[in-house]
Enzyme design. Structure first.
Site, mmCIF file in Angstrom:
data_model
loop_
_atom_site.group_PDB
_atom_site.id
_atom_site.type_symbol
_atom_site.label_atom_id
_atom_site.label_comp_id
_atom_site.label_asym_id
_atom_site.label_seq_id
_atom_site.Cartn_x
_atom_site.Cartn_y
_atom_site.Cartn_z
ATOM 1 N N ARG A 94 0.851 -1.194 0.000
ATOM 2 C CA ARG A 94 0.000 0.000 0.000
ATOM 3 C C ARG A 94 0.888 1.247 0.000
ATOM 4 N NH1 ARG A 94 -5.221 1.745 -0.881
ATOM 5 N NH2 ARG A 94 -6.182 2.749 0.903
ATOM 6 N N THR A 364 -10.115 0.266 -9.572
ATOM 7 C CA THR A 364 -9.126 -0.652 -9.013
ATOM 8 C C THR A 364 -9.098 -1.885 -9.907
ATOM 9 O OG1 THR A 364 -9.599 0.204 -6.850
ATOM 10 C CG2 THR A 364 -8.654 -1.983 -6.906
ATOM 11 N N ASN A 384 -6.473 4.209 -7.024
ATOM 12 C CA ASN A 384 -7.656 4.774 -6.370
ATOM 13 C C ASN A 384 -8.699 5.211 -7.384
ATOM 14 O OD1 ASN A 384 -9.284 5.289 -4.223
ATOM 15 N ND2 ASN A 384 -8.430 7.284 -3.747
ATOM 16 N N GLU A 403 -4.270 8.163 -3.662
ATOM 17 C CA GLU A 403 -4.684 7.268 -2.575
ATOM 18 C C GLU A 403 -4.931 7.975 -1.250
ATOM 19 O OE1 GLU A 403 -6.002 3.877 -3.120
ATOM 20 O OE2 GLU A 403 -4.175 3.995 -4.289
ATOM 21 N N ASP A 406 -8.163 8.111 0.716
ATOM 22 C CA ASP A 406 -8.692 7.009 1.532
ATOM 23 C C ASP A 406 -8.512 7.266 3.028
ATOM 24 O OD1 ASP A 406 -9.639 5.516 -0.551
ATOM 25 O OD2 ASP A 406 -7.954 4.117 -0.629
#
Ligand code: DON
Length: 572
Positions: A94, A364, A384, A403, A406
């Site tokens: 990630r 995604t 994303n 990202e 998030d």
């Protein structure tokens, strides 16, 4: 009673004989991804003697070329690995927040959230895909980086002919591409957006991939690629530094384990949402879904209540384990699950709150590989949003993620998926945002039964839950389990979202009567629902695979030449 039997017969006749299309079958290996060329790349690697990891890494790079909205080297994700020797392990690649990030940067002087478009490089997390694929190949692969990257480089350099599904995706980035000459020249080489039948050539991306192939991940994190991204970020008020890239690390972690009706489930820990999948399934376990028939009001009610509770807990308690303590044992404790089940049994609902509409979209991508010795690699990675931040640093040729959306940027504020998250997921330097991407494996009799995962923001979680129920409770094969219509609930907004044909009018009426709000998705939005790609081992011990009709370009491809498997599901 008679009507129940008739209803069952009807249901299974539809599933089994009506619009039914069989899964792809193989004895020796299968690859499922959102883009048929990438699936073929993976199957070819298996045929050349590569194992599931060799194929998965090849697919990961190939998707970065043939599925540029979603496949990536500018983002990050999670890989769940089940190895034939019994080892189960998770690779967390990630993205991390830059060291200089600060929540205040996302709000104007009036405290209002600045639009995505204007945030640009501020939403970009340090990408993890390249180090992730490199670490995975090193630990489990048998082929060299050059071997597994070769197909992706060729597809980028020589290009590939777009079909109408590729075109449909690319066209959605048009507005952003027009404004940026470095992107415009790739997707609009003659001033207009490329169309089906034309070739997408990505010379810059080919060059970037060749650099990685030749020099390894270092060139991405310490060399010219990091430098290009950092320079572009600095030019556009971003805060990324070379230090951020140099300090980026992937994390190997133990999976989360739980079970559903006797089937062991292996899934991903925080900062992703395997815990939420386990919690939902554990709550559902008390309720006999099959007895209530497929998508009957009671079955939906149990699921909706379980989903609400599990999302409430996700949004409140879960976050990056490097920063917060995730109360996993407490969330999955028998006493707590029992108390929730009792509440549902008594018909209690969550208090309705303001209705917001989540934006489901195709951004995604999930891919899964199983080889002949039983190795499974199940990966979800993302930038994303569609084409991520829609930014490409100079001539690097790849899209950067957005990202950081998030994270909880402010407690009580909803993100682009209308997720209202808490303190545990607050944005912090070097932290990883909470994710819904949850590759999951279901076991049976000590063997892999199902390997799955999905795209679709928060619908990833409810997609995986429902396809596991479809397989276990309703006995569907993998194609039916993946493609059956779904519904989605995520605590806030307090609405059950329905795909077309997922719930009958009678069922909707019953659910409304007991207090649920339901919202139908229009046909035009159907394609934006979460997309799953999965493999199931059937009773004959064959591997069966299915991509998701919601992404018509996806394909399951068998290793043992696909002549006996239906390779095409749609006309091109
Ligand atoms: O990690 C997450 O939960 C999101 N960044 C995933 C975004 C996504 O799945 C978009 N849609 N297909």
């Amino acid at each position: 009673m008679q009507s129940i039997i008739v209803c069952f017969l009807l249901m299974f006749s539809v599933v089994s004989f009506g619009a039914y299309y069989p899964p792809v079958v193989s004895k020796t290996g299968i690859v499922v991804s959102d883009q048929y060329l990438a699936s073929k790349v993976g199957a070819r690697i298996l045929r050349q003697g590569g194992n599931a990891m060799d194929a998965a890494v090849a697919v990961g790079y190939a998707l970065a070329v043939v599925d540029p909205c979603c496949g990536n080297i500018g983002g990050g994700g999670f890989m769940l690995i089940h190895w034939h020797d019994g080892q189960n392990i998770v690779l967390n690649f990630r993205e991390t927040a830059p060291a200089k990030i600060n929540a205040k940067l996302f709000f104007n002087a009036k405290g209002e959230r600045i639009e995505h478009k204007k945030l640009g490089y501020l939403l970009v997390g340090v990408p993890g895909t390249v180090l992730g694929l490199s670490a995975a190949l090193k630990k489990f692969g048998t082929m060299t980086r050059q071997q597994v990257m070769k197909p992706a480089i060729k597809l980028a350099k020589k290009g590939f002919v777009l079909n109408r599904f590729d075109e449909a995706v690319i066209v959605r980035g048009k507005k952003a591409f027009v404004r940026q000459p470095n992107i415009r020249k790739i997707f609009m080489p003659k001033g207009v957006i490329l169309q089906a039948g034309q070739r997408l050539v990505q010379k810059n991306l080919a060059h970037t991939l060749s650099l990685i192939s030749k020099n390894g991940a270092d060139v991405f994190y310490k060399g010219s690629i990091a430098k290009a991204v950092v320079a572009a970020s600095a030019l556009h008020h971003g805060v990324l530094t070379m230090e951020d890239f140099k300090n980026y690390k992937v994390v190997w972690a133990d999976p989360i384990n739980c079970s559903y009706r006797g089937f062991p489930i292996i899934t991903v820990p925080p900062p992703s949402s395997g815990v939420t999948i386990c919690e939902t399934l554990k709550i559902i376990e008390a309720f006999p879904l099959m007895k209530n028939a497929f998508h009957a009001a009671n079955a939906v009610r149990y699921n909706a209540a379980a989903m609400s509770q599990a999302f409430y807990d996700r949004n409140k308690y879960l976050g990056d384990p490097a920063f917060i303590k995730n109360p996993i044992t407490q969330l999955l404790s028998e006493d707590r699950i029992k108390a929730i089940q009792t509440k549902i049994e008594n018909g209690q609902l969550f208090n309705p709150i303001e209705p917001l509409i989540p934006d489901q979209s195709l951004e995604t991508t999930h891919f899964v590989v199983m080889d002949k010795v039983g190795n499974v690699v199940s990966t979800t990675y993302t930038i994303n949003s569609l084409f991520g931040s829609k930014l490409m640093a100079a001539n690097t040729g790849f899209f950067l993620n957005n990202e950081l959306d998030d994270f909880t940027l402010k407690v009580g504020h909803a993100n682009q998926f209308k997720l209202v998250q808490g303190n545990a997921n607050l944005i912090r330097p070097n932290k990883r945002p909470l994710s819904s991407m949850s590759p999951t494996i279901v076991m049976h009799n000590n063997k892999v039964f199902m390997a799955t995962g999905a795209a679709g923001g928060p619908t990833i979680i409810t997609t995986i839950v429902q396809s596991i129920e479809n397989a276990i409770d309703y006995g569907m094969d993998i194609r039916a389990a993946v493609n059956a219509p779904r519904y989605h609930m995520q605590w806030r907004p307090n609405i059950i979202y329905m795909e077309p044909f997922s719930l009958s009018l009678d069922t909707i009426a019953i659910l409304e009567k007991i207090g649920y709000q339901l919202q139908n998705k229009l046909f035009g939005r159907f394609k934006y629902w979460g997309a799953e790609n999965a493999i199931m081992v059937n009773k004959a011990n064959e591997l069966t695979g299915s991509s998701d009709n919601r992404r018509p370009n996806g394909r399951a491809v068998a290793e043992d030449s696909s002549h006996k498997s239906p390779a095409k599901k749609t006309m091109f």
